[in-house]
Motif scaffolding. Structure first.
Motif, short mmCIF file in Angstrom:
data_model
loop_
_atom_site.label_atom_id
_atom_site.label_comp_id
_atom_site.label_asym_id
_atom_site.label_seq_id
_atom_site.Cartn_x
_atom_site.Cartn_y
_atom_site.Cartn_z
N GLU A 98 5.74 3.42 -3.92
CA GLU A 98 5.58 3.47 -5.37
C GLU A 98 4.41 4.38 -5.75
O GLU A 98 4.48 5.15 -6.72
CB GLU A 98 5.34 2.07 -5.93
CG GLU A 98 6.56 1.16 -5.83
CD GLU A 98 6.24 -0.28 -6.20
OE1 GLU A 98 7.18 -1.05 -6.42
OE2 GLU A 98 5.04 -0.63 -6.25
N TYR A 99 3.34 4.30 -4.96
CA TYR A 99 2.17 5.15 -5.22
C TYR A 99 2.52 6.63 -5.05
O TYR A 99 2.18 7.46 -5.90
CB TYR A 99 1.05 4.75 -4.26
CG TYR A 99 -0.11 5.71 -4.24
CD1 TYR A 99 -1.03 5.74 -5.28
CD2 TYR A 99 -0.26 6.61 -3.18
CE1 TYR A 99 -2.09 6.64 -5.27
CE2 TYR A 99 -1.32 7.51 -3.15
CZ TYR A 99 -2.22 7.52 -4.20
OH TYR A 99 -3.26 8.41 -4.18
N ASP A 146 -5.59 1.62 -7.44
CA ASP A 146 -4.20 1.98 -7.68
C ASP A 146 -3.37 0.72 -7.91
O ASP A 146 -3.47 -0.25 -7.14
CB ASP A 146 -3.64 2.77 -6.51
CG ASP A 146 -4.34 4.12 -6.35
OD1 ASP A 146 -4.33 4.87 -7.33
OD2 ASP A 146 -4.89 4.38 -5.27
N GLU A 147 -2.58 0.71 -8.95
CA GLU A 147 -1.86 -0.48 -9.37
C GLU A 147 -0.54 -0.68 -8.63
O GLU A 147 0.06 -1.75 -8.71
CB GLU A 147 -1.59 -0.43 -10.87
CG GLU A 147 -2.89 -0.41 -11.70
CD GLU A 147 -2.63 -0.39 -13.19
OE1 GLU A 147 -1.45 -0.42 -13.58
OE2 GLU A 147 -3.60 -0.32 -13.95
N GLU A 148 -0.06 0.36 -7.92
CA GLU A 148 1.23 0.23 -7.23
C GLU A 148 1.14 -0.76 -6.08
O GLU A 148 0.14 -0.80 -5.34
CB GLU A 148 1.69 1.59 -6.70
CG GLU A 148 2.10 2.57 -7.78
CD GLU A 148 0.92 3.22 -8.46
OE1 GLU A 148 1.11 3.82 -9.54
OE2 GLU A 148 -0.20 3.13 -7.93
N PRO A 203 2.98 1.73 -0.85
CA PRO A 203 2.70 3.16 -0.72
C PRO A 203 3.81 4.03 -1.32
O PRO A 203 3.55 5.08 -1.89
CB PRO A 203 2.59 3.36 0.78
CG PRO A 203 2.17 2.03 1.32
CD PRO A 203 2.88 1.04 0.45
N ARG A 207 4.57 7.97 -7.91
CA ARG A 207 3.78 8.30 -9.11
C ARG A 207 3.01 9.60 -8.92
O ARG A 207 2.94 10.44 -9.82
CB ARG A 207 2.80 7.16 -9.43
CG ARG A 207 1.88 7.49 -10.62
CD ARG A 207 1.04 6.31 -11.05
NE ARG A 207 0.09 5.88 -10.06
CZ ARG A 207 -1.11 6.46 -9.87
NH1 ARG A 207 -1.48 7.49 -10.60
NH2 ARG A 207 -1.94 5.99 -8.95
N GLN A 208 2.43 9.76 -7.72
CA GLN A 208 1.68 10.99 -7.46
C GLN A 208 2.58 12.22 -7.58
O GLN A 208 2.20 13.24 -8.18
CB GLN A 208 1.06 10.94 -6.06
CG GLN A 208 -0.04 9.90 -5.90
CD GLN A 208 -1.28 10.26 -6.70
OE1 GLN A 208 -1.57 11.43 -6.92
NE2 GLN A 208 -2.02 9.26 -7.16
#
Length: 374
Positions: free
Chosen positions: A107-108, A100-102, A105, A111-112
């Motif tokens: 930011e991740y 995962d590029e974020e 957590p 995106r999710q």
């Protein structure tokens, strides 16, 4: 102004001025190739480029061997970008560093959430086959042909490139697709398009025979017999009338892919080991010592797409296609409205400082859902 022919460097010692002029000429070829790729929507493999060059009058059919080496040499020199010539996928590198590029957590999770809601808005629950009677499977000898056909193919159409005689796994996959269709009250249909040469016609004539042993193992011989007797195994191209009407390239001779022990790889030559076989002799009697490879379709994409469109809609119901679209558009619209409501709720939670605070989320959940374990 486009180029008239593939440029040649010349033999012997080459001056720097001549070298620069040659490179400039090659760049004219590159510009033309880029335009061709944009028009097709994909990069043809090297063999297909030869047909494209021939159709544009840049080379003749007698130049194919030389032009093939010319393309390879220019690519190795870096003059023609690699991406302009399609790759043989069987030789591609595989493996992927999945991470995962974020950076955080939060930011991740953002995106999710965003991806999940976007997917919800693309809800598409109705199978394409719900409103169809037939289940066509497209079988091509060359992968570039499938790429040419793609704009005319509903995504649900199963397709594969056999690259000559299909291997056991490919034949098993076709039989299993036919079995699935029959189990779901659909009539399986095999639509084959291949080279117009003795081997290509032999392959299409022998499809049922090649599938029979696999069908026997899968206990599906009766189903295959029904397909064969009902005319649901169809060679729809390339055929001679289409080749002539579309002005595709006939190549003189019947060269096979490999050198033969007796000194010739041309089936039209009496010294070829297979020359006297019935399938070769019947072909020579009807068409003479010439052939047309299915790659030649690259020279006339309009005719190629008309070919698959006309054949495919003999087997598919347009009314069923429209009903499938309507059902899914309605479902997608409803899901998109629900997803928009969730977005607004999440935005409200975020503004209140709750969304990324596990403690507050747990407290709110316990307050609204009695009996939730601490």
């Amino acid at each position: 102004m486009t180029f008239a022919e593939l440029p040649r460097m010349g033999s012997g010692r080459v001056s720097e001025a001549r070298r620069q002029h040659f490179h400039a000429q090659v760049q004219e070829v590159v510009v033309w190739m880029r335009q061709y790729v944009r028009r097709l929507g994909f990069a043809p493999v090297a063999r297909s480029w030869l047909y494209a060059l021939e159709s544009e009058g840049k080379i003749t059919k007698g130049d194919f061997t030389w032009a093939s080496k010319w393309l390879a040499d220019r690519r190795k020199e870096g003059l023609i970008p690699f991406e302009l010539v399609g790759a043989d996928t069987t030789r591609q590198l595989t493996g992927h560093d999945n991470f995962d590029e974020e950076a955080t957590p939060r930011e991740y999770i953002n995106r999710q959430l965003r991806d999940s809601l976007e997917q919800a808005a693309m809800y598409w629950p109705s199978s394409y086959w719900k409103h169809q009677t037939n289940y066509p499977i497209l079988w091509s000898e060359k992968k570039d042909v499938l790429k040419l056909f793609k704009p005319e193919l509903p995504d649900a159409i199963r397709r594969f490139a056999g690259k000559g005689q299909a291997d056991v796994n490919s034949r098993l996959a076709v039989v299993q697709e036919c079995q699935w269709a029959q189990e779901n009250d659909l009539q399986p249909v095999i639509l084959y398009v291949g080279d117009h040469d003795p081997s290509g016609i032999k392959i299409s004539d022998g499809i049922a025979g090649n599938l029979r042993q696999i069908a026997k193992v899968e206990d599906w011989e009766c189903g295959l017999d029904e397909m064969e007797s009902d005319g649901r195994i169809v060679r729809f191209g390339l055929n001679a009338d289409f080749i002539n009407n579309a002005r595709l390239l006939w190549i003189d001779g019947l060269e096979t892919a490999r050198d033969e022990a007796k000194g010739t790889n041309d089936l039209a030559n009496p010294r070829h080991p297979d020359h006297g076989k019935d399938y070769v002799q019947s072909y020579l009697l009807e068409f003479g010592p010439r052939k047309c490879e299915s790659n030649a379709l690259i020279a006339n994409p309009t005719a190629a797409r008309a070919l698959i469109r006309d054949e495919l809609w003999r087997w598919l119901s347009y009314a069923g296609h429209k009903q499938w679209e309507a059902e899914n558009h309605d479902a997608s619209k409803e899901a998109a409205a629900a997803a928009e409501g969730i977005k607004r709720m999440l935005a409200m939670f975020d503004s209140a400082g709750v969304l990324y605070n596990p403690g507050l989320i747990q407290s709110l959940a316990q307050a609204s859902l009695p009996g939730l374990p601490a």
